[in-house]
Motif scaffolding. Sequence first.
Motif, PDB file in Angstrom:
ATOM      1  N   THR A  36      38.128  91.408  88.314  1.00  0.00           N
ATOM      2  CA  THR A  36      36.769  90.877  88.384  1.00  0.00           C
ATOM      3  C   THR A  36      36.203  90.639  86.989  1.00  0.00           C
ATOM      4  O   THR A  36      35.622  89.583  86.717  1.00  0.00           O
ATOM      5  N   ILE A  37      36.379  91.601  86.115  1.00  0.00           N
ATOM      6  CA  ILE A  37      35.850  91.470  84.755  1.00  0.00           C
ATOM      7  C   ILE A  37      36.563  90.347  84.010  1.00  0.00           C
ATOM      8  O   ILE A  37      35.924  89.508  83.363  1.00  0.00           O
ATOM      9  N   ALA A  40      35.701  86.578  84.540  1.00  0.00           N
ATOM     10  CA  ALA A  40      34.550  86.011  83.840  1.00  0.00           C
ATOM     11  C   ALA A  40      34.969  85.267  82.571  1.00  0.00           C
ATOM     12  O   ALA A  40      34.229  84.416  82.080  1.00  0.00           O
ATOM     13  N   PHE A  41      36.160  85.565  82.052  1.00  0.00           N
ATOM     14  CA  PHE A  41      36.634  84.922  80.830  1.00  0.00           C
ATOM     15  C   PHE A  41      37.583  83.762  81.097  1.00  0.00           C
ATOM     16  O   PHE A  41      37.965  83.061  80.171  1.00  0.00           O
TER      17      PHE A  41
END
Length: 148
Positions: A36-37, A40-41
């Motif tokens: 999930t984190i 974002a990238f």
Amino acid sequence: ATGETARVIAISRQVTLTTTAATLALVAAILAAAPTILAAFGPEFVAAAPALWWIGAAQCLNAALGPVSSLLMMADRAEAVLRAQVLALAITLLLGLALIPGMGANGAAIALAGGIVAWGLGMLWRSKRDLGIDPSLSAIVLARPPRQ
């Protein structure tokens, strides 16, 4: 210096248990949240998420080896810590040169994990050899109960 080796062993083994449990929990949380984190990238970061498993595993093993760097530093064995770091750096560099061209981010993660493990094992070996102290999880698990 004060002859409290048994106390130092007991305290360092408690530190090993505590930090290993905390590291396992933190690594598990990071690995669970990583997709999930990283999303974002961008998708290329998500594709590299498996590299975190290598680094997380190495950190868990390092925690399970115990507070060997602290023990060596307290015993005025800074050269042992430095030698282990130089060895770890060399291993990381050699593994990186060998693995990154063909494996990319996973190769870099394996190289870093190899250095982390080498550093910890080098310091554990010196702690056992120079101080006669093994604060590792394996020593705790394999410890014989005191005779009654």
